[in-house]
Design a protein around this motif. Structure first.
Motif, PDB file in Angstrom:
ATOM      1  N   THR A  92       0.855  -1.187   0.000  1.00  0.00           N
ATOM      2  CA  THR A  92       0.000   0.000   0.000  1.00  0.00           C
ATOM      3  C   THR A  92       0.889   1.234   0.000  1.00  0.00           C
ATOM      4  N   LEU A  93       0.683   2.109  -0.977  1.00  0.00           N
ATOM      5  CA  LEU A  93       1.426   3.360  -1.083  1.00  0.00           C
ATOM      6  C   LEU A  93       0.466   4.501  -0.771  1.00  0.00           C
ATOM      7  N   LYS A  94       0.774   5.257   0.264  1.00  0.00           N
ATOM      8  CA  LYS A  94      -0.128   6.321   0.722  1.00  0.00           C
ATOM      9  C   LYS A  94       0.283   7.671   0.144  1.00  0.00           C
ATOM     10  N   PHE A  99       4.554   4.022   3.082  1.00  0.00           N
ATOM     11  CA  PHE A  99       4.073   2.769   2.495  1.00  0.00           C
ATOM     12  C   PHE A  99       4.041   1.684   3.553  1.00  0.00           C
ATOM     13  N   TYR A 117       8.666   6.862   1.075  1.00  0.00           N
ATOM     14  CA  TYR A 117       9.104   6.734  -0.309  1.00  0.00           C
ATOM     15  C   TYR A 117       9.022   8.068  -1.021  1.00  0.00           C
ATOM     16  N   ALA A 128      12.175   3.588  -2.019  1.00  0.00           N
ATOM     17  CA  ALA A 128      11.620   3.259  -0.710  1.00  0.00           C
ATOM     18  C   ALA A 128      12.735   3.190   0.329  1.00  0.00           C
TER      19      ALA A 128
END
Length: 163
Positions: A92-94, A99, A117, A128
């Protein structure tokens, strides 16, 4: 003796006007225009590099396959060191630049690896940095129409594909 006529200076009925110096005004206008152009360019760059504008933000990706160093496909049970091959990791990348990556046990609580990231739009790379200090590069692979096809994440000598 001859009389010399004194020449009378005639006054010009149309005196030369003093030219105004427009140089400072021209310079000031050029500076204002240049500043406006720089602001517009900066705003466009910001919009293009903004994480909120990225198509991967807020999505949950699931691992679907993996390759070893020689490019051969391997079973997911080998990657995650588990006894069943239907195991799936998640990524999951917010939008706030953080992440969560769940592959194997990261902590005794929930098995999630976290970090921050940055996104390099030109190279299509996510740089990352895990909370542990470890660094990795997640590669974004796109379709011909520039939609996101997959994210390739390096993990323990393998490349794991997330879709």
């Amino acid at each position: 003796m001859s009389k010399k006529k004194k020449s009378k200076k005639r006054k010009n009925p149309y005196p030369k006007k003093k030219r105004k110096n427009y140089k400072p005004l021209i310079i000031a206008c050029a500076v204002v225009v240049l500043c406006a152009v720089l602001i517009i360019i900066s705003y466009v760059i910001y919009l293009n590099t903004s994480l909120e504008a990225a198509d991967f933000v807020g999505r949950d990706f699931r691992s679907v396959s993996a390759l070893d160093a020689s490019g051969d496909e391997v079973d997911m049970e080998d990657i995650y060191n588990v006894r069943y091959d239907s195991y799936q990791g998640s990524l999951t990348l917010k939008g706030d630049g953080t992440f969560e990556l769940w592959l194997t046990s990261g902590s005794a609580d929930d098995g999630t690896h976290r970090g921050s990231y940055t996104y390099d739009r030109e190279k299509q790379i996510i740089n990352a940095v895990f909370d542990s200090g470890e660094k990795a590069k997640f590669k974004l692979v796109r379709n011909g129409d520039n939609t996101l096809k997959r994210i390739e994440v390096p993990y323990n000598g393998y490349t794991v594909y997330f879709v």
